[in-house]
Design a protein around this motif. Structure first.
Motif, PDB file in Angstrom:
ATOM      1  N   ILE A   1       0.856  -1.190   0.000  1.00 35.96           N
ATOM      2  CA  ILE A   1       0.000   0.000   0.000  1.00 35.96           C
ATOM      3  C   ILE A   1       0.887   1.232   0.000  1.00 35.96           C
ATOM      4  O   ILE A   1       1.874   1.308   0.732  1.00 35.96           O
TER       5      ILE A   1
ATOM      6  N   VAL B   1       0.951   5.570   0.253  1.00 34.05           N
ATOM      7  CA  VAL B   1       0.264   6.811   0.610  1.00 34.05           C
ATOM      8  C   VAL B   1       0.599   7.850  -0.458  1.00 34.05           C
ATOM      9  O   VAL B   1       1.771   8.090  -0.752  1.00 34.05           O
TER      10      VAL B   1
ATOM     11  N   ILE C   1       2.514   7.512   6.465  1.00 34.21           N
ATOM     12  CA  ILE C   1       3.154   6.234   6.120  1.00 34.21           C
ATOM     13  C   ILE C   1       3.402   5.413   7.381  1.00 34.21           C
ATOM     14  O   ILE C   1       3.107   4.213   7.437  1.00 34.21           O
TER      15      ILE C   1
ATOM     16  N   TYR D   1      -0.170   4.424   9.118  1.00 32.51           N
ATOM     17  CA  TYR D   1      -0.924   3.368   8.441  1.00 32.51           C
ATOM     18  C   TYR D   1      -0.079   2.122   8.155  1.00 32.51           C
ATOM     19  O   TYR D   1      -0.565   1.170   7.557  1.00 32.51           O
TER      20      TYR D   1
ATOM     21  N   ALA E   1       2.197   1.784   6.001  1.00 39.42           N
ATOM     22  CA  ALA E   1       2.231   1.620   4.545  1.00 39.42           C
ATOM     23  C   ALA E   1       3.633   1.214   4.088  1.00 39.42           C
ATOM     24  O   ALA E   1       4.599   1.251   4.857  1.00 39.42           O
ATOM     25  N   ASP E   2       3.732   0.859   2.819  1.00 35.60           N
ATOM     26  CA  ASP E   2       5.006   0.384   2.259  1.00 35.60           C
ATOM     27  C   ASP E   2       5.797   1.489   1.578  1.00 35.60           C
ATOM     28  O   ASP E   2       6.883   1.253   1.051  1.00 35.60           O
TER      29      ASP E   2
ATOM     30  N   GLY F   1       5.411   5.954   0.015  1.00 34.24           N
ATOM     31  CA  GLY F   1       4.529   7.064  -0.304  1.00 34.24           C
ATOM     32  C   GLY F   1       5.054   7.899  -1.444  1.00 34.24           C
ATOM     33  O   GLY F   1       6.218   7.797  -1.842  1.00 34.24           O
TER      34      GLY F   1
ATOM     35  N   GLU G   1       9.201   2.867   3.410  1.00 32.75           N
ATOM     36  CA  GLU G   1       8.252   2.468   4.458  1.00 32.75           C
ATOM     37  C   GLU G   1       8.438   3.230   5.768  1.00 32.75           C
ATOM     38  O   GLU G   1       7.563   3.200   6.636  1.00 32.75           O
TER      39      GLU G   1
END
Length: 834
Positions: free
Chosen positions: A433, A435, A477, A480, A482-483, A485, A505
Motif C-alpha cells: 500500500i 500513501v 506512512i 498506516y 504503509a510500504d 509514499g 516504508e
C-alpha cells in the motif's frame, strides 16, 4: 616464466590466456537484444564479440575462454570451437548468475597462467602488449585497465597513487564521491592465485567483492591508464556512436569491407541505382540494392541483403541485415534490426529503434526515442508516440538530489507519471500500500491522479490523502504502516515545474539503490499488471490534518504551560496552505498567531528576511517562524530580530537535543559546523555525520537513534517544520527561556558557504586535481574533499543536481573562515579556468 615465453615476449608476442565475458543480457539495448545476446549485436555488420576475439588474436592470444549465461547457443552456433577464426575457444556456461568474478572463476581449470579478462560486449583497440608489460613491470597480481572519463557517474571510479598502485574503489559514485576521473573499463590482467579467495560456483563480483579484499590484504594491484579507444556500448546512443567512431577512423581495428572512395565502404554484390547521393562516412554490406534518388549519410550503416527504395534517405542510422526501406521513407538517427519491413513515406526519427521482424505500414511516424519491440505490426498513418510493448529507454537518471522534477506536460506528463507509479509499485511486495498526496495546485492534482492510476494497475493499494503538505505524508506512512509514499508539489518559483518525491516504508526519501531499481523498471517498462479481480479500491482519507494535530500535540510535554504563556508568534510561508494548517496547530496549543503574507512582494530571500526581522521586533513578537513551501524546514527569528537559518538552525536544534538529554547520538549533515562535536562532548553525546542528501540524513536518523521518541524529535526538527515549531515552543516554555536567550547560549562559530558555477564534465577533473595536490594533507573523502588543519577546514563538494561546486569553510575566527573560503574557491575557479 619459461625461456620460451621470454623469447616470445622479446619478439612482441603476449604469452597469456584470455577470458571473454559474454553473459550480458543487454537490457538497456532492448529491443536490439530481445532475441540476441548483447555480445552478438552487430558493429559494422559483425558481432561485437568478434572484435574482441580479433584483438586478442592480433596479440597472438589464441587460447580463449568464453563465459556465458544469456542465450549461449547463439554464440556457440556462430563461433563453434573457434577454428574458423584461428583461435581455440572453450565455453563456460553459468546455470545460475555468478557475477563477473564468479563467471571467470567458473573457468578455473582453464586458467593456469597470467590471463586477461575482456568484455565481449565492449569495443576497444587497447594495446594489450603494453598493458601486460606494465602488469609484469609492476609485479602486479591484478592490473585494471583504466580510462579517463569526464562524467564518471555510471562507472566504477578507481583512485591510484602516483606509482599507479590502486588505493580506493568507488562503484557508480555520486558527485560528492567523485575523487578521480579514471574509470574501470572492466578489462583486467590477473594472476590465477587472486581467484583463490573464492570457490568455484560462488557468486561474486570483481569490483565489489574481490578487488576490495585484495586491497585490504595489501596484494599488489595497479591501474594501467590507457589512451586507446574503449566504449562499453551501454545503451542505444553509445551503440550508434561506436559505429560512427569506427567510420571516423577513431578505432584502430580492421573494417572488413572495401573502401571504394574516401569514407565509403561497399561490400561485393551491392547494386547502386542512378542519381544516388552518398555523403561519407557510409558503410554498405554485401548484396544490397540501393535504388534511384536515394540519399545515404553522413553516418549511415547498412547491413547485408537490404533494399533501400527510390527517394529514401538514411542518415546517422544503423540498419541491420535483410531489411527493406520503402519509397520516400526517411530514417534519421534510428536503429533498425533484422528482417524489418518499412513501407512507403515513413519517418523514423532521432533515437528511435525498431525490433526485428516488425512491419510498419505506409505514412506512419515513429516519434523520437520510441522503442518498438520485435514482430510488431503498425497500421497505416499511425503516429507511434509510446513504446510498443515493454519498451526500454537508453539509460537516464530520472531522480535528482531528492526528487523527480520537470515542467508539467513537457517533462512530467500524465503518461510519465502513470509509468512512474507503476515502476514504484512493481518494486514492492504483493499487497503493498502506498500513501499518495499533493499540494493544492491543479497541476499537482493531475499528476497525483496519474500516479495513482499507475499504482492501481499493478494491483497495489493506495491511500489518497489528497491536498496536504509533505510532512503529513511521511507521518501517514508510519501511522498506516504503509510500504511507501509519493508526494507531488508545485514549485513556488516556477508554477510550471512539478516535484515528485518517493518515500520508503519509514517515510524517508529513497536511497540511491532503490532509486536505481525504479529507474531500471521505468526505463524498461517492466511493470507488473493485474486483472480486474485484483485491482483495489482507493482509500480516500478526509481531513487527515486533524488527526495529525491531535497526535502531534500528544508529543508535547506541557501544553497547559504554553497556553498560560500564550506566546506571540509572527509566521510566514510562500505556501498559503502551509500557513492555514500551521495556524490551526499553533492556536490549538495556545499561541497567539499573526500571519505575514507579504513574501510574494520580495524578489530575494535576503530582502524578505530583513523585513520580517524588523516586523518581529516592531510587533514585540516572542518569535518569528518562516516555513518552507513544502512545510519541512524552518527559518527562525528571535525577539531581537536575529535570523536563525541553515547551519545556525542545525547548531540550535543540536543544542535543544542536548539539553533535552534523551539522545545518546545526534545526526547532522556532513557540511555542518564542527562546533557541534564540541557541544556534544560536554553532554557525553556522540555525533553521527551523514551525507548531505535528504535520504541519507533521514536514514541516519532512523538507523542511529535508540528510541522512538528520540527518533521522532530528531526527525521533526529536520523534516517536519509544523510539529518542530510546536516542539521548540514547548521547549522554550518548559525551560523558561526566550529564543534570544537560547541563541545567546550557542558557542561562537565562523562558517562560510560559497557556490561556483562549472560545466558538468569538469567536476571529476577538478576533484581529482585537488585530491592530488593535497594528498599529503589531512583530508577526508566521505563526501567531496574536506581539507583539515588545526585552525579550521574547507570542503569542496560537487552538487548532485546542478553544474556547480559548493565550497564550505569553518575557521577559528571569522577572518580565517573567509580566508579558507577564498583560497579554495579561487583554487576551484583556477582549475575550471584550465
Amino acid at each position: 616464466m619459461t625461456i620460451l615465453k621470454m623469447i616470445l615476449e622479446i619478439k612482441g608476442v603476449v604469452t597469456i590466456k584470455a577470458v571473454i565475458m559474454a553473459g550480458g543480457k543487454g537490457s538497456r539495448l532492448r529491443p536490439l537484444t530481445c532475441d540476441l545476446p548483447k555480445p552478438m549485436v552487430p558493429i559494422l555488420n559483425k558481432p561485437t564479440i568478434e572484435y574482441s576475439i580479433e584483438l586478442l588474436k592480433k596479440y597472438d592470444i589464441r587460447d580463449i575462454a568464453v563465459t556465458m549465461a544469456y542465450m549461449p547457443s547463439v554464440i556457440i552456433d556462430y563461433f563453434d570451437d573457434g577454428s574458423e577464426f584461428d583461435v581455440n575457444l572453450k565455453y563456460f556456461i553459468e546455470e545460475t548468475p555468478l557475477g563477473t568474478g564468479g563467471s571467470v572463476k567458473n573457468a578455473d581449470d582453464f586458467l593456469d597462467e597470467t590471463f586477461i579478462v575482456i568484455s565481449g560486449d565492449a569495443l576497444t583497440d587497447i594495446n594489450i602488449k603494453e598493458a601486460v608489460a606494465f602488469h609484469r613491470r609492476k609485479k602486479s597480481k591484478a592490473t585494471l585497465v583504466l580510462k579517463k572519463e569526464s562524467i564518471p557517474l555510471e562507472y566504477g571510479v578507481i583512485i591510484t597513487d602516483e606509482d599507479g598502485r590502486i588505493i580506493r574503489f568507488l562503484e557508480k559514485p555520486s558527485w560528492g564521491e567523485v575523487f578521480s576521473d579514471t574509470i574501470n573499463t572492466g578489462i583486467y590482467i590477473l594472476e590465477p592465485e587472486v581467484l583463490d579467495y573464492f570457490k568455484k560456483g560462488d557468486n561474486f563480483d570483481f569490483s565489489k567483492d574481490l578487488f576490495p579484499r585484495l586491497l585490504k590484504d595489501g596484494i599488489p594491484m595497479y591501474g594501467y591508464v590507457t589512451k586507446d579507444y574503449w566504449n562499453d556500448i551501454g545503451d542505444l546512443n553509445t551503440y550508434k556512436e561506436a559505429q560512427f567512431h569506427f567510420l571516423d577512423g577513431q578505432i584502430d581495428l580492421e573494417i572488413d569491407n572495401k573502401e571504394v572512395n574516401t569514407g565509403i565502404w561497399i561490400e561485393e554484390g551491392t547494386k547502386l541505382g542512378d542519381n544516388i547521393t552518398i555523403t561519407p562516412p557510409v558503410y554498405i554490406g554485401r548484396n544490397c540494392v540501393i535504388n534511384d534518388d536515394t540519399q545515404l549519410g553522413p553516418y549511415a550503416v547498412i547491413g547485408s541483403n537490404c533494399v533501400i527504395d527510390t527517394g529514401a534517405t538514411v542518415k546517422r542510422s544503423v540498419v541491420w541485415k535483410n531489411t527493406n526501406i520503402g519509397r520516400n521513407s526517411h530514417c534519421r538517427g534510428t536503429i533498425i534490426c533484422n528482417n524489418v519491413l518499412i513501407k512507403d513515406r515513413i519517418n523514423a526519427l532521432e533515437g528511435s529503434s525498431i525490433g526485428a521482424g516488425t512491419v510498419i505500414s505506409n505514412e506512419s511516424v515513429i516519434k523520437p526515442n520510441i522503442k518498438i519491440w520485435p514482430d510488431k505490426k503498425i497500421g497505416e498513418s499511425i503516429v507511434v508516440n509510446q513504446n510498443l510493448v515493454w519498451g526500454t529507454k537508453a539509460s537516464k537518471t530520472i531522480f535528482g538530489n531528492r526528487d523527480i522534477s520537470g515542467d508539467i506536460n513537457i517533462d512530467i506528463t500524465p503518461e510519465f507519471s502513470s509509468r512512474l507509479g507503476s515502476a514504484f509499485a512493481s518494486n514492492l511486495q504483493e499487497n503493498a500500500i502506498l500513501v499518495v498526496s499533493s499540494d493544492h495546485s491543479n497541476s499537482s492534482r493531475v499528476i497525483r491522479n496519474s500516479l495513482i492510476t499507475g499504482i492501481l494497475s499493478t494491483g497495489k493499494g493506495v491511500i489518497n490523502l489528497k491536498d496536504i503538505p509533505m510532512p503529513l505524508n511521511r507521518y501517514a506512512i508510519k501511522h498506516y504502516e504503509a510500504d511507501g509514499g509519493i508526494h507531488v508539489r508545485n514549485d513556488y518559483y516556477n508554477e510550471n515545474r512539478i516535484h515528485i518525491e518517493l518515500l520508503d516504508e519509514n517515510g524517508a526519501n529513497l536511497d540511491r539503490n532503490k532509486e536505481r531499481k525504479i529507474e531500471n523498471l521505468f526505463n524498461r517498462e517492466d511493470f507488473e499488471r493485474c486483472n480486474a479481480s485484483k485491482m483495489k479500491s482507493i482509500m480516500d482519507i478526509e481531513n487527515f490534518f486533524s488527526f495529525y494535530i491531535k497526535n502531534g500535540t500528544k508529543r508535547l510535554d506541557d501544553i497547559s504551560a504554553i497556553k498560560r504563556k500564550n506566546p506571540k508568534l509572527l509566521i510566514s510561508s510562500s505556501c498559503k496552505n502551509i500557513l492555514d494548517l500551521t495556524i490551526q496547530f499553533l492556536e490549538s496549543i495556545g499561541c497567539q498567531v499573526e500571519c505575514d503574507y507579504s513574501v510574494n512582494k520580495y524578489d530575494s530571500v535576503d530582502k524578505y528576511l530583513k523585513y520580517i526581522s524588523k516586523q518581529v521586533v516592531k510587533n514585540k513578537a516572542d518569535m518569528g517562524i518562516i516555513f518552507s513551501q513544502n512545510g519541512e524546514n524552518l527559518i527562525l527569528v528571535d525577539e531581537r530580530g536575529r535570523i536563525i537559518d541553515k547551519e545556525m538552525y542545525t547548531v540550535l536544534s543540536a543544542l535543544i537535543l542536548l539539553k533535552i538529554g534523551t539522545s545518546k547520538r545526534i545526526c547532522v549533515p556532513y557540511t555542518s559546523p564542527k562546533i557541534i562535536e564540541s557541544m556534544a562532548k560536554e553532554y557525553e553525546v556522540d555525533v553521527v555525520r551523514s551525507k548531505t542528501s535528504a535520504a541519507h540524513i533521514m536514514n541516519e536518523i532512523l538507523s542511529n537513534v535508540d528510541n522512538e521518541n528520540d527518533m521522532f524529535l530528531q526527525y521533526i526538527l529536520n523534516f517536519d517544520g509544523i510539529l518542530a515549531s510546536g516542539k521548540i515552543i514547548d521547549f522554550l516554555v518548559q525551560n523558561s527561556v526566550s529564543m534570544g536567550e537560547l541563541v545567546d547560549e550557542l558557542p561562537d562559530f565562523y562558517f562560510v558557504e560559497k557556490e561556483i558555477k562549472c560545466d558538468w564534465e569538469d567536476k571529476g577533473r577538478v576533484i581529482k586535481e585537488i585530491l592530488v595536490e593535497h594528498k599529503n594533507k589531512d583530508i577526508e573523502l566521505f563526501e567531496g574533499i574536506k581539507i583539515n588543519n588545526e585552525k579550521g577546514w574547507a570542503l569542496i563538494l560537487p552538487d548532485s543536481e546542478r553544474p556547480v561546486f559548493k565550497v564550505y569553510a569553518e575557521g577559528f575566527s571569522e577572518e580565517y573562515a573567509k580566508e579558507l573560503s577564498t583560497v579554495f574557491s579561487q583554487k576551484v575557479e583556477d582549475l575550471l579556468g584550465k
